[in-house]
Design a protein around this motif. Sequence first.
Motif, PDB file in Angstrom:
ATOM      1  N   PRO A 156       0.810  -1.226   0.000  1.00  0.00           N
ATOM      2  CA  PRO A 156       0.000   0.000   0.000  1.00  0.00           C
ATOM      3  C   PRO A 156       0.842   1.274   0.000  1.00  0.00           C
ATOM      4  O   PRO A 156       0.529   2.249  -0.695  1.00  0.00           O
ATOM      5  CB  PRO A 156      -0.823  -0.125   1.294  1.00  0.00           C
ATOM      6  CG  PRO A 156      -0.911  -1.599   1.531  1.00  0.00           C
ATOM      7  CD  PRO A 156       0.409  -2.139   1.082  1.00  0.00           C
ATOM      8  N   LEU A 157       1.953   1.256   0.772  1.00  0.00           N
ATOM      9  CA  LEU A 157       2.824   2.434   0.794  1.00  0.00           C
ATOM     10  C   LEU A 157       3.476   2.642  -0.579  1.00  0.00           C
ATOM     11  O   LEU A 157       3.557   3.775  -1.086  1.00  0.00           O
ATOM     12  CB  LEU A 157       3.906   2.243   1.865  1.00  0.00           C
ATOM     13  CG  LEU A 157       4.964   3.353   1.955  1.00  0.00           C
ATOM     14  CD1 LEU A 157       4.304   4.685   2.274  1.00  0.00           C
ATOM     15  CD2 LEU A 157       6.023   3.009   2.992  1.00  0.00           C
TER      16      LEU A 157
ATOM     17  N   LEU B   5       3.153   5.856  -3.139  1.00  0.00           N
ATOM     18  CA  LEU B   5       4.314   6.645  -3.552  1.00  0.00           C
ATOM     19  C   LEU B   5       4.536   6.613  -5.070  1.00  0.00           C
ATOM     20  O   LEU B   5       4.868   7.638  -5.682  1.00  0.00           O
ATOM     21  CB  LEU B   5       5.568   6.123  -2.843  1.00  0.00           C
ATOM     22  CG  LEU B   5       5.627   6.365  -1.332  1.00  0.00           C
ATOM     23  CD1 LEU B   5       6.823   5.656  -0.723  1.00  0.00           C
ATOM     24  CD2 LEU B   5       5.706   7.864  -1.040  1.00  0.00           C
ATOM     25  N   TRP B   6       4.381   5.422  -5.673  1.00  0.00           N
ATOM     26  CA  TRP B   6       4.754   5.288  -7.097  1.00  0.00           C
ATOM     27  C   TRP B   6       3.654   4.717  -7.985  1.00  0.00           C
ATOM     28  O   TRP B   6       3.827   4.673  -9.200  1.00  0.00           O
ATOM     29  CB  TRP B   6       5.991   4.392  -7.223  1.00  0.00           C
ATOM     30  CG  TRP B   6       7.217   4.984  -6.610  1.00  0.00           C
ATOM     31  CD1 TRP B   6       7.960   6.023  -7.099  1.00  0.00           C
ATOM     32  CD2 TRP B   6       7.839   4.597  -5.382  1.00  0.00           C
ATOM     33  NE1 TRP B   6       9.001   6.292  -6.251  1.00  0.00           N
ATOM     34  CE2 TRP B   6       8.966   5.429  -5.200  1.00  0.00           C
ATOM     35  CE3 TRP B   6       7.575   3.617  -4.420  1.00  0.00           C
ATOM     36  CZ2 TRP B   6       9.804   5.330  -4.088  1.00  0.00           C
ATOM     37  CZ3 TRP B   6       8.410   3.513  -3.324  1.00  0.00           C
ATOM     38  CH2 TRP B   6       9.503   4.360  -3.167  1.00  0.00           C
TER      39      TRP B   6
ATOM     40  N   LYS C 281       7.969  -1.855  -7.644  1.00  0.00           N
ATOM     41  CA  LYS C 281       8.533  -3.207  -7.531  1.00  0.00           C
ATOM     42  C   LYS C 281       9.976  -3.155  -7.067  1.00  0.00           C
ATOM     43  O   LYS C 281      10.391  -3.932  -6.204  1.00  0.00           O
ATOM     44  CB  LYS C 281       8.455  -3.917  -8.896  1.00  0.00           C
ATOM     45  CG  LYS C 281       7.139  -4.573  -9.177  1.00  0.00           C
ATOM     46  CD  LYS C 281       7.256  -5.578 -10.318  1.00  0.00           C
ATOM     47  CE  LYS C 281       7.581  -4.940 -11.629  1.00  0.00           C
ATOM     48  NZ  LYS C 281       7.635  -5.925 -12.729  1.00  0.00           N
ATOM     49  N   LEU C 282      10.747  -2.233  -7.628  1.00  0.00           N
ATOM     50  CA  LEU C 282      12.161  -2.138  -7.259  1.00  0.00           C
ATOM     51  C   LEU C 282      12.315  -1.823  -5.774  1.00  0.00           C
ATOM     52  O   LEU C 282      13.144  -2.423  -5.079  1.00  0.00           O
ATOM     53  CB  LEU C 282      12.831  -1.056  -8.108  1.00  0.00           C
ATOM     54  CG  LEU C 282      14.310  -0.811  -7.837  1.00  0.00           C
ATOM     55  CD1 LEU C 282      15.116  -2.071  -8.115  1.00  0.00           C
ATOM     56  CD2 LEU C 282      14.818   0.345  -8.677  1.00  0.00           C
ATOM     57  N   TYR C 283      11.507  -0.904  -5.289  1.00  0.00           N
ATOM     58  CA  TYR C 283      11.553  -0.520  -3.879  1.00  0.00           C
ATOM     59  C   TYR C 283      11.268  -1.715  -2.986  1.00  0.00           C
ATOM     60  O   TYR C 283      11.998  -1.993  -2.015  1.00  0.00           O
ATOM     61  CB  TYR C 283      10.536   0.602  -3.657  1.00  0.00           C
ATOM     62  CG  TYR C 283      10.000   0.759  -2.262  1.00  0.00           C
ATOM     63  CD1 TYR C 283      10.794   1.308  -1.246  1.00  0.00           C
ATOM     64  CD2 TYR C 283       8.692   0.387  -1.958  1.00  0.00           C
ATOM     65  CE1 TYR C 283      10.282   1.461   0.027  1.00  0.00           C
ATOM     66  CE2 TYR C 283       8.176   0.542  -0.690  1.00  0.00           C
ATOM     67  CZ  TYR C 283       8.974   1.079   0.296  1.00  0.00           C
ATOM     68  OH  TYR C 283       8.466   1.229   1.562  1.00  0.00           O
TER      69      TYR C 283
ATOM     70  N   GLU D  80       3.536  -7.979  -8.367  1.00  0.00           N
ATOM     71  CA  GLU D  80       2.794  -7.855  -9.633  1.00  0.00           C
ATOM     72  C   GLU D  80       1.373  -8.399  -9.486  1.00  0.00           C
ATOM     73  O   GLU D  80       0.429  -7.824 -10.048  1.00  0.00           O
ATOM     74  CB  GLU D  80       3.533  -8.612 -10.729  1.00  0.00           C
ATOM     75  CG  GLU D  80       4.841  -7.959 -11.173  1.00  0.00           C
ATOM     76  CD  GLU D  80       5.783  -8.930 -11.854  1.00  0.00           C
ATOM     77  OE1 GLU D  80       6.892  -8.507 -12.206  1.00  0.00           O
ATOM     78  OE2 GLU D  80       5.421 -10.112 -11.999  1.00  0.00           O
ATOM     79  N   MET D  81       1.220  -9.472  -8.719  1.00  0.00           N
ATOM     80  CA  MET D  81      -0.120 -10.053  -8.541  1.00  0.00           C
ATOM     81  C   MET D  81      -1.009  -9.151  -7.705  1.00  0.00           C
ATOM     82  O   MET D  81      -2.188  -8.949  -8.015  1.00  0.00           O
ATOM     83  CB  MET D  81       0.001 -11.428  -7.873  1.00  0.00           C
ATOM     84  CG  MET D  81       0.673 -12.482  -8.730  1.00  0.00           C
ATOM     85  SD  MET D  81       0.843 -14.068  -7.901  1.00  0.00           S
ATOM     86  CE  MET D  81      -0.866 -14.612  -7.922  1.00  0.00           C
ATOM     87  N   ILE D  82      -0.443  -8.590  -6.631  1.00  0.00           N
ATOM     88  CA  ILE D  82      -1.273  -7.802  -5.702  1.00  0.00           C
ATOM     89  C   ILE D  82      -1.296  -6.323  -6.092  1.00  0.00           C
ATOM     90  O   ILE D  82      -2.341  -5.665  -6.030  1.00  0.00           O
ATOM     91  CB  ILE D  82      -0.742  -7.972  -4.267  1.00  0.00           C
ATOM     92  CG1 ILE D  82      -0.825  -9.449  -3.852  1.00  0.00           C
ATOM     93  CG2 ILE D  82      -1.533  -7.106  -3.288  1.00  0.00           C
ATOM     94  CD1 ILE D  82      -0.257  -9.746  -2.493  1.00  0.00           C
ATOM     95  N   GLY D  83      -0.119  -5.815  -6.480  1.00  0.00           N
ATOM     96  CA  GLY D  83      -0.032  -4.381  -6.775  1.00  0.00           C
ATOM     97  C   GLY D  83      -0.428  -4.006  -8.186  1.00  0.00           C
ATOM     98  O   GLY D  83      -0.648  -2.836  -8.478  1.00  0.00           O
ATOM     99  N   GLY D  84      -0.501  -5.000  -9.087  1.00  0.00           N
ATOM    100  CA  GLY D  84      -0.962  -4.707 -10.448  1.00  0.00           C
ATOM    101  C   GLY D  84       0.115  -4.238 -11.396  1.00  0.00           C
ATOM    102  O   GLY D  84      -0.199  -3.819 -12.521  1.00  0.00           O
TER     103      GLY D  84
END
Length: 255
Positions: A108-109, A113-114, A121-123, A194-198
Amino acid sequence: MPGRNWIGAATVLGILAAWQLLSATGVLPGASIPSAASVIEAGTGELASSEFWSAMWDTVSVALLGMAVIVVLAVPAALLIGRVRWIGESTWFLVEFLKPIPPVALIPLGLLLWGPSPEMKLYLVALGSVWPLLTQVVYGVREIDGVALEMARSYRLGWWKTTSRIVVPSILPFGMTGLRVSASIAIIIAVVVEMIGGAAGLGQQITLAQSANALPRMYALIIATGLLGLAVNALFRCAERPLLFWHPSHHREAR
């Protein structure tokens, strides 16, 4: 080693044959678990799809970049923590506090932010996969032979010779183990994010296939992520052989 590979391949073929047999006899529910043949067919189709390779690159590129980031961050930090006593004592609580935080809890954070982007993903990949490398290198630094260091000082070997002949050989086995574990974790975190954040990648493709009820494709993509993790592990194993041929653990494996 060749014998072990043949046994592994035979085991995989046996599992696929059992899977197909259980599907054909109706033991496995076809509505949720498609047959092995249909999954293999879907996987073959994915290999010819540019969409699949684009998603693969989205996942792998972020994981590789994340590995580069954690090497730059973790190795100097571990050298300081392992060699400077007051830094080690003042940072151990922070490290022990941050290590158990699952990267998924920080999605969520990252989205705030991005958004669903490669930066998010990198973070998360860097934050979640840095700890195995950091802790392993700290262990390696603390295993450096103090007598050898004293001898290097006595003979005035200098910083470069001391580092290249005593420090690096001591921490290299620990560092390679930490890198291998961190790389596997980086792939896992990238797919989960990728699955959760899209964000774009194999994880997003798995979610899309599940949403479209394309179950053979979904299973084929899940197997592809497993094979990707296996390939990463094998790559690091291959890199270890020329770098650690002198280490006793490799002598034992070669027997």
